[in-house]
Design a protein around this motif. Structure first.
Motif, short mmCIF file in Angstrom:
data_model
loop_
_atom_site.label_atom_id
_atom_site.label_comp_id
_atom_site.label_asym_id
_atom_site.label_seq_id
_atom_site.Cartn_x
_atom_site.Cartn_y
_atom_site.Cartn_z
N CYS A 1 -7.51 6.95 2.27
CA CYS A 1 -8.19 5.97 3.11
C CYS A 1 -8.32 6.48 4.54
O CYS A 1 -9.40 6.39 5.15
CB CYS A 1 -7.41 4.65 3.09
SG CYS A 1 -8.09 3.37 4.17
N HIS B 1 -5.69 -4.79 0.48
CA HIS B 1 -6.39 -4.75 -0.81
C HIS B 1 -7.73 -5.50 -0.76
O HIS B 1 -8.44 -5.56 -1.77
CB HIS B 1 -5.52 -5.37 -1.91
CG HIS B 1 -4.28 -4.59 -2.20
ND1 HIS B 1 -4.26 -3.48 -3.01
CD2 HIS B 1 -3.01 -4.76 -1.76
CE1 HIS B 1 -3.02 -3.01 -3.09
NE2 HIS B 1 -2.25 -3.76 -2.34
N TRP C 1 -8.03 -0.49 0.82
CA TRP C 1 -7.76 0.94 0.93
C TRP C 1 -8.86 1.78 0.26
O TRP C 1 -9.11 2.91 0.65
CB TRP C 1 -6.40 1.27 0.34
CG TRP C 1 -6.31 1.07 -1.15
CD1 TRP C 1 -5.98 -0.07 -1.80
CD2 TRP C 1 -6.59 2.04 -2.16
NE1 TRP C 1 -6.03 0.10 -3.17
CE2 TRP C 1 -6.40 1.40 -3.42
CE3 TRP C 1 -6.98 3.38 -2.14
CZ2 TRP C 1 -6.60 2.06 -4.62
CZ3 TRP C 1 -7.16 4.03 -3.35
CH2 TRP C 1 -6.97 3.38 -4.57
N ASP C 2 -9.53 1.20 -0.74
CA ASP C 2 -10.59 1.92 -1.46
C ASP C 2 -11.97 1.42 -1.03
O ASP C 2 -12.87 1.27 -1.87
CB ASP C 2 -10.40 1.77 -2.97
CG ASP C 2 -10.36 0.31 -3.40
OD1 ASP C 2 -10.22 -0.58 -2.53
OD2 ASP C 2 -10.48 0.04 -4.61
N ILE D 1 0.85 -1.19 0.00
CA ILE D 1 0.00 0.00 0.00
C ILE D 1 0.89 1.24 0.00
O ILE D 1 1.72 1.43 0.88
CB ILE D 1 -0.93 0.01 1.23
CG1 ILE D 1 -1.84 -1.22 1.23
CG2 ILE D 1 -1.78 1.27 1.24
CD1 ILE D 1 -2.77 -1.29 0.05
N THR E 1 0.01 7.33 -1.39
CA THR E 1 -1.10 7.93 -2.14
C THR E 1 -2.38 7.14 -2.00
O THR E 1 -3.46 7.67 -2.27
CB THR E 1 -0.72 8.02 -3.63
OG1 THR E 1 -0.33 6.73 -4.12
CG2 THR E 1 0.41 9.00 -3.84
N GLN E 2 -2.30 5.90 -1.57
CA GLN E 2 -3.49 5.09 -1.28
C GLN E 2 -3.88 5.18 0.19
O GLN E 2 -5.07 5.21 0.53
CB GLN E 2 -3.23 3.63 -1.65
CG GLN E 2 -3.03 3.38 -3.14
CD GLN E 2 -2.57 1.96 -3.44
OE1 GLN E 2 -1.91 1.32 -2.62
NE2 GLN E 2 -2.90 1.48 -4.62
#
Length: 523
Positions: free
Chosen positions: A484, A505, A519-520, A476, A479-480
């Motif tokens: 988050c 992930h 993270w998303d 990770i 930028t991720q």
């Protein structure tokens, strides 16, 4: 048509020779025999040379086609639920593609043997394999060494090592002559696999694109997943608390008793597994205290193999026995001189390249033993010293670079450091570093800014959500992680008090009760 004409010419010449013998009633002169042998040799070369070239030459596109079953069996996208195996396959694929790219580069001399490990999915189980080699997870570990000097042999070796069929390789229409497409510097060899939909309907395999789309549609929201898994996570976390306390105590006691700088783990092993490793080290210190005197001041890392890594840290293989650990501790004094020589080589390379710092990033590069790292530095320094590249002293101070054996062209990492191949043309190296120096400084500055922002957000999330710990997987990026954490701060999420939260992930509850979230994640 060409074969018929050449055969006709050969027969005509043969007839002329026989006719000359009959007319002159004597043996043919030496010139006639020599001419006939010459024509025969030319005919044989014209007939067999294309087949010989065809057998030896394999283009990049042909290699991708030949390795499709292999890519389908080891592609990291299929190991989403197994982060350790996914990371191993990602790293090994990069090294394999770099090896193939180097083989296709004109004028390459030699490549060092490359040890690779892949976790291979059993899409079509091989009946010859022992059932004990195939775990319930549906994949097996395969290790092999690349030491071939052409693309075709490398492709066949990879397929055979993974017990995959090689029949389709012999049926490929292999290109004759030099490949028409040139690979540009910095462009990776590997291309994403795009198969026709009929392939999946005919073989019965699942289409990865459809599976990803289906998974995206069915992906739960964070709050719904948390409400469904909070009870099991809380139970596992409560059961792991005694082991967590024991791990903390053992780590502190061993560091104090043995005078260690730190104790770390390369893999994301569970708490119970880590405790057992510390107990093994503690028993060795009681049974053979003399062998552990040399370890004072070192950092110990539990990993897959024993030795001393590029940073000078002591690695203890978790599959090794106490005798192997004790033997390594006894040899530690002999590593002192090698560590000093390695540091001196790094400084000499830095001096020749305008003050750029030579580093080894464990998270991004394969684990290197100190002996291997010294050998790599020594080979690069000798080559660099003979080049005499004109860099202004200290003009590149503050920049960083890594050395890679399995790469043929230099590149600039998103973190700002240069990835330099050990075999690189001097003009290419000088041009690339000088033209990318400003961009490298910008990326390094941006990396530091993102890291500071990320650390501040982690502290804020930990405090606001009453978490015991908030951390992320090595894959990770900042930028991720930053968006988050911002969303976690804004979202009102219950059930997280005192929990360990890992940004990854995918959704998962680990064996010790840690909560893994993508993270998303969806709100």
């Amino acid at each position: 048509m060409f074969k018929c004409i050449s055969a006709y010419v050969w027969l005509c010449l043969h007839f002329v020779l026989i006719f000359s013998r009959w007319v002159r009633r004597s043996e043919p002169d030496e010139m006639s025999v020599t001419f006939l042998r010459y024509v025969t040799r030319i005919r044989l070369e014209n007939h067999f040379a294309p087949q010989i070239c065809q057998a030896r030459l394999l283009s990049g596109a042909d290699a991708v086609s030949a390795l499709r079953p292999f890519y389908f069996a080891v592609h990291p996208d299929f190991f989403g639920q197994f982060p350790r195996e996914r990371a191993v396959n990602e790293n090994s694929l990069k090294r394999l593609n770099g090896y193939l790219e180097s083989l296709q580069k004109p004028g390459f001399r030699s490549l060092q043997p490359t040890q690779l490990t892949f976790y291979v999915r059993d899409t079509e189980p091989d009946k010859s394999l022992s059932p004990c080699l195939i775990p319930s997870a549906g994949f097996r570990a395969v290790s092999f060494t690349l030491q071939t000097r052409d693309v075709l042999s490398t492709v066949l070796g990879v397929l055979k090592s993974c017990s995959l069929s090689t029949e389709h390789v012999h049926n490929l229409k292999i290109s004759v002559g030099p490949p028409q497409q040139k690979y540009e510097a910095g462009v990776p060899f590997y291309r994403p696999i795009k198969w026709d939909k009929t392939y999946y309907s005919f073989t019965g395999f699942k289409d990865p694109d459809e599976e990803l789309e289906k998974a995206e549609r069915m992906k739960p929201t964070f709050s719904s997943w948390l409400s469904n898994n909070e009870a099991s996570a809380a139970k596992k976390h409560k059961e792991s608390l005694p082991k967590r306390a024991e791990l903390k105590r053992l780590r502190k006691e061993l560091c104090h008793k043995l005078g260690l700088a730190d104790i770390r783990w390369q893999r994301s092993w569970g708490v119970a597994h880590r405790c057992s490793q510390l107990h093994s080290l503690s028993r060795l210190s009681q049974q053979n205290p003399e062998s552990l005197r040399n370890i004072k001041g070192h950092t110990v890392i539990f990993t897959d193999q024993s030795g001393v890594n590029a940073a000078g840290h002591v690695m203890l293989g978790t599959m090794d026995v106490h005798h192997q650990w004790a033997k390594l501790f006894e040899k530690l004094p002999s590593y002192g001189d090698l560590i000093i020589q390695t540091s001196m080589l790094e400084e000499r390379i830095s001096h020749l390249l305008g003050g750029i710092q030579v580093i080894h990033v464990d998270k991004l590069q394969p684990v290197l033993l100190l002996e291997e790292y010294y050998s790599t530095l020594s080979a690069f320094y000798k080559r660099l010293f003979s080049m005499r590249i004109p860099f202004h002293p200290r003009s590149l101070q503050g920049l960083q670079m890594t050395l890679e054996n399995d790469r043929s062209s230099p590149s600039l990492h998103e973190s700002g450091h240069f990835n330099i191949p050990t075999i690189c043309e001097p003009s290419t190296l000088q041009w690339f570093i000088q033209t990318k120096a400003q961009e490298a400084r910008r990326r390094m500055k941006r990396r530091e800014e993102l890291k500071a922002e990320e650390n501040a957000l982690i502290l804020l999330c930990t405090e606001k959500l009453s978490l015991k710990r908030l951390y992320k997987e090595p894959s990770i990026t900042s930028t991720q992680m930053i968006p988050c954490c911002k969303r976690l701060v804004e979202e009102r999420l219950p059930y997280l008090q005192g929990m360990h939260l890992c940004v990854s992930h995918f959704y998962s509850v680990l064996q010790d009760g840690d909560l893994c979230i993508p993270w998303d994640w969806k709100s």
